[in-house]
Scaffold this motif. Sequence first.
Motif, mmCIF file in Angstrom:
data_model
loop_
_atom_site.group_PDB
_atom_site.id
_atom_site.type_symbol
_atom_site.label_atom_id
_atom_site.label_comp_id
_atom_site.label_asym_id
_atom_site.label_seq_id
_atom_site.Cartn_x
_atom_site.Cartn_y
_atom_site.Cartn_z
ATOM 1 N N LEU A 69 -16.928 -46.079 13.130
ATOM 2 C CA LEU A 69 -15.626 -46.433 13.692
ATOM 3 C C LEU A 69 -14.990 -47.553 12.870
ATOM 4 C CD1 LEU A 69 -13.447 -46.317 15.925
ATOM 5 C CD2 LEU A 69 -14.856 -47.947 17.208
ATOM 6 N N GLY A 70 -15.783 -48.526 12.462
ATOM 7 C CA GLY A 70 -15.271 -49.624 11.648
ATOM 8 C C GLY A 70 -14.730 -49.141 10.317
ATOM 9 N N PHE A 71 -15.451 -48.235 9.657
ATOM 10 C CA PHE A 71 -14.949 -47.703 8.393
ATOM 11 C C PHE A 71 -13.708 -46.846 8.607
ATOM 12 C CE2 PHE A 71 -19.247 -48.586 6.601
ATOM 13 C CZ PHE A 71 -18.808 -49.415 5.570
ATOM 14 N N ALA A 72 -13.654 -46.125 9.721
ATOM 15 C CA ALA A 72 -12.446 -45.352 10.028
ATOM 16 C C ALA A 72 -11.253 -46.288 10.231
ATOM 17 C CB ALA A 72 -12.670 -44.498 11.265
ATOM 18 N N LEU A 73 -11.477 -47.434 10.885
ATOM 19 C CA LEU A 73 -10.393 -48.407 11.075
ATOM 20 C C LEU A 73 -9.998 -49.073 9.763
ATOM 21 C CD1 LEU A 73 -11.547 -50.042 14.413
ATOM 22 C CD2 LEU A 73 -9.529 -48.616 14.069
ATOM 23 N N LEU A 74 -10.960 -49.298 8.868
ATOM 24 C CA LEU A 74 -10.626 -49.867 7.556
ATOM 25 C C LEU A 74 -9.735 -48.922 6.764
ATOM 26 C CD1 LEU A 74 -13.945 -51.534 6.309
ATOM 27 C CD2 LEU A 74 -11.752 -52.662 6.659
ATOM 28 N N ARG A 75 -9.944 -47.616 6.919
ATOM 29 C CA ARG A 75 -9.124 -46.631 6.199
ATOM 30 C C ARG A 75 -7.809 -46.321 6.906
ATOM 31 N NH1 ARG A 75 -14.203 -44.058 5.975
ATOM 32 N NH2 ARG A 75 -13.496 -42.698 7.641
ATOM 33 N N ASP A 76 -7.716 -46.613 8.182
ATOM 34 C CA ASP A 76 -6.541 -46.246 8.973
ATOM 35 C C ASP A 76 -5.351 -47.135 8.621
ATOM 36 O OD1 ASP A 76 -4.739 -45.403 10.915
ATOM 37 O OD2 ASP A 76 -6.300 -45.203 12.427
ATOM 38 N N ARG A 77 -4.213 -46.523 8.352
ATOM 39 C CA ARG A 77 -3.004 -47.275 7.976
ATOM 40 C C ARG A 77 -2.326 -47.941 9.173
ATOM 41 N NH1 ARG A 77 -0.530 -46.540 3.075
ATOM 42 N NH2 ARG A 77 -1.628 -45.164 1.651
ATOM 43 N N ARG A 78 -2.677 -47.518 10.385
ATOM 44 C CA ARG A 78 -2.061 -48.132 11.563
ATOM 45 C C ARG A 78 -2.604 -49.527 11.844
ATOM 46 N NH1 ARG A 78 -3.339 -43.235 15.465
ATOM 47 N NH2 ARG A 78 -5.189 -43.373 14.171
ATOM 48 N N VAL A 79 -3.785 -49.827 11.311
ATOM 49 C CA VAL A 79 -4.358 -51.161 11.475
ATOM 50 C C VAL A 79 -3.713 -52.058 10.424
ATOM 51 C CG1 VAL A 79 -6.464 -52.540 11.435
ATOM 52 C CG2 VAL A 79 -6.520 -50.210 12.306
ATOM 53 N N SER A 80 -3.217 -53.193 10.868
ATOM 54 C CA SER A 80 -2.525 -54.124 9.985
ATOM 55 C C SER A 80 -3.461 -54.674 8.906
ATOM 56 C CB SER A 80 -1.958 -55.276 10.821
ATOM 57 O OG SER A 80 -1.407 -56.265 9.991
ATOM 58 N N PHE A 81 -2.859 -55.229 7.877
ATOM 59 C CA PHE A 81 -3.595 -55.824 6.769
ATOM 60 C C PHE A 81 -4.412 -57.033 7.220
ATOM 61 C CE2 PHE A 81 -3.471 -59.149 3.465
ATOM 62 C CZ PHE A 81 -4.254 -58.537 2.503
ATOM 63 N N TRP A 82 -3.868 -57.843 8.123
ATOM 64 C CA TRP A 82 -4.500 -59.109 8.499
ATOM 65 C C TRP A 82 -5.810 -58.952 9.250
ATOM 66 C CZ3 TRP A 82 -2.983 -62.578 5.405
ATOM 67 C CH2 TRP A 82 -1.690 -62.558 4.913
ATOM 68 N N PRO A 83 -5.937 -58.046 10.233
ATOM 69 C CA PRO A 83 -7.263 -57.868 10.844
ATOM 70 C C PRO A 83 -8.308 -57.366 9.850
ATOM 71 C CG PRO A 83 -5.595 -56.925 12.260
ATOM 72 C CD PRO A 83 -4.911 -57.301 10.980
ATOM 73 N N LYS A 84 -7.883 -56.507 8.931
ATOM 74 C CA LYS A 84 -8.812 -56.025 7.916
ATOM 75 C C LYS A 84 -9.255 -57.176 7.014
ATOM 76 C CE LYS A 84 -6.775 -51.407 7.638
ATOM 77 N NZ LYS A 84 -6.075 -50.465 6.772
ATOM 78 N N LEU A 85 -8.308 -58.010 6.611
ATOM 79 C CA LEU A 85 -8.632 -59.155 5.759
ATOM 80 C C LEU A 85 -9.553 -60.132 6.483
ATOM 81 C CD1 LEU A 85 -8.077 -60.583 3.043
ATOM 82 C CD2 LEU A 85 -6.213 -61.767 4.189
ATOM 83 N N LEU A 86 -9.277 -60.377 7.763
ATOM 84 C CA LEU A 86 -10.122 -61.278 8.539
ATOM 85 C C LEU A 86 -11.539 -60.723 8.681
ATOM 86 C CD1 LEU A 86 -10.368 -63.856 10.238
ATOM 87 C CD2 LEU A 86 -9.593 -62.534 12.194
ATOM 88 N N ALA A 87 -11.659 -59.429 8.961
ATOM 89 C CA ALA A 87 -12.983 -58.813 9.108
ATOM 90 C C ALA A 87 -13.757 -58.877 7.797
ATOM 91 C CB ALA A 87 -12.843 -57.366 9.576
ATOM 92 N N LEU A 88 -13.093 -58.575 6.681
ATOM 93 C CA LEU A 88 -13.777 -58.639 5.395
ATOM 94 C C LEU A 88 -14.099 -60.079 5.014
ATOM 95 C CD1 LEU A 88 -11.895 -55.887 3.393
ATOM 96 C CD2 LEU A 88 -14.196 -55.796 4.339
ATOM 97 N N GLY A 89 -13.239 -61.033 5.388
ATOM 98 C CA GLY A 89 -13.520 -62.444 5.114
ATOM 99 C C GLY A 89 -14.721 -62.946 5.893
ATOM 100 N N VAL A 90 -14.798 -62.584 7.163
ATOM 101 C CA VAL A 90 -15.957 -62.976 7.974
ATOM 102 C C VAL A 90 -17.211 -62.272 7.446
ATOM 103 C CG1 VAL A 90 -16.981 -62.814 10.280
ATOM 104 C CG2 VAL A 90 -14.612 -63.522 10.015
#
Length: 132
Positions: free
Chosen positions: A31-52
């Motif tokens: 599910l996490g990888f699907a959300l990383l690929r999904d364009r509906r998820v904003s850039f900032w949550p993805k950046l925060l998740a990858l930063g953490v």
Amino acid sequence: MMKEVWGRLGRHAATTVVGGQLQGSRLNMKLGFALLRDRRVSFWPKLLALGVGGALAAMLIALEISPEWLLAVALPGLGMALDFVTDGMEAVIMPFLFGALILPFIAPRDLVNQVMMERAATVGPAITPPAA
């Protein structure tokens, strides 16, 4: 005996999380990888998740410095090469793995539930969204 029990429990927990078999759970790597690929998820949550995820990977690499140093001293050429290769793989792969586990908790809940429902329709009943 206890080592074998803990080994089996750890293996079961790891296959459950990676395999996405937790019913209605957000702790799901697929599910996490699907959300990383999904364009509906904003850039900032993805950046925060990858930063953490990167920070967690850096902490694990820092904790491994002493055992790796002993290996590098024991086997001067081979030890340093193995240390370089493993640290490089950890620095590249682990932030994505940790980020994929963290992103379902950071992304907007309604979007995560929507993606879970879409995946449930295509994958099967293994992923069901939690009741709100």
